[in-house]
Design an enzyme around this catalytic site. Structure first.
Site, PDB file in Angstrom:
ATOM      1  N   ASP B 155       0.867  -1.182   0.000  1.00  0.00           N
ATOM      2  CA  ASP B 155       0.000   0.000   0.000  1.00  0.00           C
ATOM      3  C   ASP B 155       0.902   1.230   0.000  1.00  0.00           C
ATOM      4  O   ASP B 155       1.497   1.569   1.021  1.00  0.00           O
ATOM      5  CB  ASP B 155      -0.889   0.018   1.250  1.00  0.00           C
ATOM      6  CG  ASP B 155      -1.961  -1.061   1.221  1.00  0.00           C
ATOM      7  OD1 ASP B 155      -1.743  -2.079   0.541  1.00  0.00           O
ATOM      8  OD2 ASP B 155      -2.998  -0.892   1.889  1.00  0.00           O
ATOM      9  N   LYS B 228      -6.882   3.208  -3.225  1.00  0.00           N
ATOM     10  CA  LYS B 228      -7.317   3.184  -1.827  1.00  0.00           C
ATOM     11  C   LYS B 228      -7.555   4.613  -1.381  1.00  0.00           C
ATOM     12  O   LYS B 228      -6.809   5.510  -1.756  1.00  0.00           O
ATOM     13  CB  LYS B 228      -6.220   2.499  -1.008  1.00  0.00           C
ATOM     14  CG  LYS B 228      -6.400   2.508   0.491  1.00  0.00           C
ATOM     15  CD  LYS B 228      -5.311   1.650   1.161  1.00  0.00           C
ATOM     16  CE  LYS B 228      -5.252   1.896   2.646  1.00  0.00           C
ATOM     17  NZ  LYS B 228      -4.177   1.146   3.314  1.00  0.00           N
ATOM     18  N   LYS B 264     -10.328   0.248  -2.439  1.00  0.00           N
ATOM     19  CA  LYS B 264     -10.273  -0.033  -1.007  1.00  0.00           C
ATOM     20  C   LYS B 264     -10.515   1.236  -0.211  1.00  0.00           C
ATOM     21  O   LYS B 264      -9.648   2.080  -0.101  1.00  0.00           O
ATOM     22  CB  LYS B 264      -8.905  -0.616  -0.641  1.00  0.00           C
ATOM     23  CG  LYS B 264      -8.693  -0.804   0.866  1.00  0.00           C
ATOM     24  CD  LYS B 264      -7.332  -1.396   1.183  1.00  0.00           C
ATOM     25  CE  LYS B 264      -7.064  -1.361   2.682  1.00  0.00           C
ATOM     26  NZ  LYS B 264      -5.713  -1.839   3.032  1.00  0.00           N
TER      27      LYS B 264
END
Lengths: 290, 328
Positions: B155, B228, B264
């Site tokens: 991430d 995300k 996400k």
């Protein structure tokens, strides 16, 4: 001058220090003893009970962690604000219970005195039910009462203020937080008490008040895994209902204050039983001489 | 909303900062009032009984169980991994979560705790999380470290300062470089595929929905496998309207380019009700293809306990209490 329009009140619930509508949005009519319209009260159902338990749990660390002296001061303050609402309580008790004004005044006086009486126990109960225990060893051994947690209270159905105070005050004086289901037909003193609590120094969520049919919320509260004790005073006279609630409460070993066969005379001198019912004794062994 | 983009047109867009800017600023603007109204409208959908049961299990299987605190210890991470594998020890029918998400130095601990070949993935934040204020060399090294330690997913955070200053080329190049760092270094955990790259836009700092749409496209053009919303360190974190804009972006991106990218939302999703609202949003915006842990994740920690409590409530018929679930 034109005749004034009547202001017909529609009350709401008291959860987490706020006054939300019931989740279903429904309310019901409250009538006086002679069947005349008094006000509309919110009709709480299981989701309101759920929210109330969440609020009570959230308030628990702060309230149980406050010093006993501080809790006492807050409860005295509640009594002061109740005194300020004296006339309103008298009107509601007289209308709801169908008693004469003089009798209603006596009941309200007694309710406020009862609250003060319980408030006084806040920083004294530990001396009475706690102890220092003699043990055969080099230990200092002592027992202290601690609050149980979140308590669901089914308020008495008939005694709308004195009975209410007599079951609610002993729960919170020991540091517990409460979810209270008010009397179905006589909820107004409970609603006014919620307004008193909201304007005294009691932290939001310590007392949460639901109005409506006890049958709609009691079973959910009794079975709720995050409720630690339940007072079945409001189920007095309905042995079968009380039995079912006790069964539901057994799942997480809740403390249960059982329903009496008939609603007692609340004017009788109270004892400490209702306070100690929601206290648990912690005993500590502390080595000495090290 | 966009006509299909072929490879030639695509390489043309990404060939220079100027063309990238032209493309991103040429994207249609987001109707702010409309997006918020639609998200609010979808949030009122009532999901009950068997549909709710399905949604709760699906949400559990989509969770990236996250701990990103300075005080994280190996013990905490091991406990989290145990919870990821068996969210409710008293009920084997509860699905596993999708992944655990930790800092790079704890990837090896997580990998070991989950066991070899576990279907719970290990995600690691990298590239100077959460601010991303390090040089590219450090970001690449950070990523390589995490991947070498066994991270299945990385991430990364984008450089919001560069993005807001309009230096899209720099942001693009950084994502490309980190993507290469994910693919390149495998070390002892070489499975040939490298790590999946999730790109954190930190929408709480992007100020407008237009920026969220641009950042989404920028990340996808640069090769992100997932986009995300947030690090969880900035308020507001994930919100429904922001996620709606991002879901529209991945839908349009697949229509135009043919590659599917996951979404996400992370941060601030604490209750089952919230989680189910996100699932409704996914189904109504991107479509059923995204209703899968491979394409939609929920970055959360306390959400899992609430889902488990709701699940138990539906099975037993009584409200559950937090005393009966692990503290984490």
């Amino acid at each position: 001058m034109a005749e004034r329009l009547a202001v017909k009140k529609t009350y709401k619930l008291y959860i987490g220090g706020k006054f939300p509508r019931s989740e279903s949005g429904r309310s019901y009519q409250v009538s006086d003893a002679k069947g005349r319209f008094l006000a509309n009260a919110a009709w709480a159902t299981r989701k309101d009970a759920r929210d109330a338990v969440v609020a009570a749990r959230k308030a628990y660390p702060g309230w149980s962690g406050a010093t006993a002296y501080n809790r006492g001061q807050v409860l005295y303050r509640v009594a002061e604000v109740m005194e300020g609402r004296h006339a309103q309580f008298v009107d509601e008790v007289a209308a709801g219970e169908g008693v004469a004004r003089g009798k209603a005044e006596k009941l309200v006086d007694e309710a406020i005195d009862r609250w003060v009486w319980y408030a006084g126990w806040s920083d004294k109960i530990a001396q009475v039910v706690g102890s220092s225990n003699p043990v055969a060893g080099p230990y200092f051994d002592f027992s202290v009462p601690e609050p149980t947690g979140v308590v669901a209270v089914l308020a008495p159905q008939r005694s709308s203020l004195l009975g209410l105070v007599s079951v609610l005050a002993p729960v919170i004086v020991g540091g517990n937080t409460a979810v209270l289901a008010a009397s179905l037909e006589r909820p107004l003193p409970a609603v006014t008490l919620s307004e008193v609590l909201a304007t005294s120094d009691l932290p939001g969520g310590v007392v949460n008040i639901l109005t409506g049919r006890v049958g709609d919320t009691a079973a959910w509260l009794a079975a709720h895994m995050d409720v630690n004790a339940v007072d079945l005073a409001g189920a007095a006279g309905d042995a079968e209902h009380a039995r079912q609630l006790e069964l539901a409460a057994a799942d997480n070993l809740k403390r249960v204050v059982r329903a009496p066969e008939a609603e007692p005379e609340w004017t009788a001198e109270p004892g400490l039983e209702r306070i100690t019912a929601y206290l648990e004794t912690k005993t500590v062994w502390h080595p000495v001489g090290i | 909303m966009l006509s299909a983009l072929d490879d030639a047109r695509l390489s043309d867009i990404t060939s220079s900062e100027a063309s990238l800017r032209r493309f991103l600023h040429g994207l249609p603007g987001v109707d702010q009032v409309g997006a918020e109204a639609r998200a609010a409208m979808l949030a009122t959908r009532s999901i009950k009984t068997t549909a709710k049961q399905f949604a709760i299990d699906l949400a559990i299987s989509m969770i990236d169980l996250t701990t990103l605190e300075g005080q994280d210890t190996p013990g905490k991470v091991r406990a989290l991994c145990a919870k990821a594998l068996r969210p409710d020890p008293s009920d084997r029918s509860v699905p596993r979560v999708a992944a655990v998400c930790v800092y790079p130095d704890l990837v090896a601990t997580a990998k070991e705790a989950l066991g070899a070949g576990s279907d719970v993935k290990v995600a690691s934040v990298a590239t100077g999380f959460p601010s991303g204020r390090t040089s590219l060399a450090v970001k690449e090294a950070d990523t390589r470290d995490a991947v070498a330690a066994g991270a299945d997913e990385v991430d990364m955070v984008i450089d919001r300062g560069a993005f807001l200053a309009g230096r899209y080329g720099q942001v693009f190049d950084e994502i490309v470089a980190v993507k290469q760092a994910c693919a390149r270094a495998h070390g002892a955990n070489d499975d040939g595929a490298g790590a999946h790259l999730k790109v954190i836009l930190e929408t709480g700092e992007l100020a407008t929905y237009d920026n969220v749409r641009r950042a989404s496209w920028l990340a996808m053009l640069a090769g992100a496998d997932f986009i995300k919303t947030s690090t969880g360190k900035v308020v507001p974190a994930a919100t429904l309207p922001v996620t709606l804009v991002m879901l529209e972006a991945v839908r349009d991106f697949r229509d135009a380019i043919g590659r599917q990218v996951g979404v996400k939302p992370a941060g601030g999703i604490r209750t089952s009700k919230d989680a189910i609202r996100y699932l409704v949003l996914v189904n109504e915006t991107a479509g059923e293809d995204w209703l899968d842990p491979d394409w939609f994740r929920l970055g959360a920690s306390s959400l899992l306990n609430d889902l488990l409590m709701q699940r138990q409530k539906m099975l037993t018929g009584r409200y559950a209490g937090p005393d009966y679930f692990t503290l984490d």
